[in-house]
Design an enzyme around this catalytic site. Sequence first.
Site, short mmCIF file in Angstrom:
data_model
loop_
_atom_site.label_atom_id
_atom_site.label_comp_id
_atom_site.label_asym_id
_atom_site.label_seq_id
_atom_site.Cartn_x
_atom_site.Cartn_y
_atom_site.Cartn_z
N GLU A 53 1.00 -4.51 11.05
CA GLU A 53 0.60 -3.09 10.93
C GLU A 53 1.47 -2.35 11.93
OE1 GLU A 53 -1.57 -1.75 8.88
OE2 GLU A 53 -3.06 -3.27 8.36
N HIS B 199 2.85 -3.43 6.79
CA HIS B 199 1.94 -2.32 6.49
C HIS B 199 1.94 -1.33 7.66
CE1 HIS B 199 -0.50 -4.30 3.14
NE2 HIS B 199 0.30 -5.29 3.54
N GLU C 154 1.92 3.87 2.95
CA GLU C 154 2.39 3.36 4.25
C GLU C 154 3.92 3.41 4.33
OE1 GLU C 154 0.21 -0.34 4.33
OE2 GLU C 154 -1.69 0.71 4.24
N HIS D 76 0.85 -1.20 0.00
CA HIS D 76 0.00 0.00 0.00
C HIS D 76 0.88 1.24 0.00
CE1 HIS D 76 -3.43 -2.53 1.82
NE2 HIS D 76 -3.60 -2.40 0.52
ZN LIG Z 1 -1.74 -1.60 4.17
#
Ligand SMILES: [Zn+2]
Length: 463
Positions: A397, A318, A183, A180
């Site tokens: 994350e 992420h 990020e 992504h």
């Molecule tokens: Zn992500």
Amino acid sequence: MELKYLIISLTLVITVSAEKKSYEGYRLYNVVPKDDAAVDILKDVQRRGLGEFWEDEFGVNHTVKVMVPPGKVADYNNYVKTGNIVSKEVIADIQRVIDDQLKPALNRFSQSYLSYSWTEYHNLDRLNAWLDELAKNHPGIVTTVTMGKSVLENDIKGIIINYNPERENPLIGVLEGTLHAREWISTATITWIIKEFLTSTDPAIRALAENFEWHIFPVVNPDGYRYTFTTNRMWRKNRSPANITSCASAGVEDDMSSGVDLNRNFGFEWMTVGASQDPCSNLFAGPGPFSEPESRAIRDYVLRLKDKGEIIYYIAIHSYTQLIVVPYSHVSLDDSLLSGNYGDMYEVAIRGADALKRRFGTEYRVGLSADVMYKMSGTSFDWVKYAANVPITYLLELRDLGEFGFLLPANQIIPTGLETMDALVEMDRTTRNLGYYQYRSSGVSAVCSVVVVMFGVIVALFG
Ligand SMILES: [Zn+2]
């Protein structure tokens, strides 16, 4: 008809390739919907063009972040008042925070290695140049590798770190960064890990670096990453123009439709939950599984690696919300056993999170996506778990919990790198203790050879 379609397409392409998007005067609100009706009202905020969410999916009592353009502030506030919604302004000018994020950090940590540093965020060209430099400075250990090309023909570039190139059937670890685009802390943290693997003198880090063949890709979505530097800081998806359409009814700019969410595009449970068929959505799963060259490149690379050695780790990195997400993401806890070793993956992750917390007190939560976020499908790490049967597979994350979110200040890069490295070392210790692998270092084979030679001598003498 054909020509008309072509002209429409060209017009759309021209209107979307605009100059850098400014977030000047955009405000950021933290919003918590207290019931289902409030969730529905909130989802309408975006459809009405009153704001854009940072979250992909949300429900009752979730904290949601909404960016509200300068001309819509009054309308937005009036509208959310109609529902059972608590909305609090947390950033008065998003552009200012974006600008601040690009400034080098001045803090007690200051470190660089060759042309790269961890006191600021770096763009794709700086990153790729550094990867080349690493190969030049660590001959025989580091090689650069191109996994494939993106939609816009950028290389998906990474490095292989291998301290023992002659070993057969190596243990393999894979780090996947910045699927992504926005990020950025993912890329920054992965480059920190690379630096540690190559320069650290800590025996635990050395063991982790040297006992595996590491395949590390700091940016697997190069078009999107580049776009966050050149044009739109908040971009998430790839930059495929294949599905461009008008996004007026979704309340977002048409440019939103020029991209696929790569973490919904993989061919495992594709489009079953937590994904969208609307190109104007940030969760657009693409026209079909593996429709995108970036996800195909990851697929093909992992399948080749699977034949080359024993992949023990696949970690997709992420941000944000401080989580270690355990596969599979389309199931609830009742079906957690589907992945085969959920209990072990959970234990490894919990111990990793405990180690991570020790340094700065940063708290991570561990669990299925359904428990810690929401159900989703078509993700890279779930596909890897399913198709390559990799024992320890996670989606991390990273920082923070939402204070800055994607706009994490540069002075948090090194702390994030340090604590993430702590987690990896502890995860590796636990994985080994659980019996998933044994070290196959050159030291071990040297000892074996000595034993064989001695045995031969003994046989020759007394046989
Ligand atoms: Zn992500």
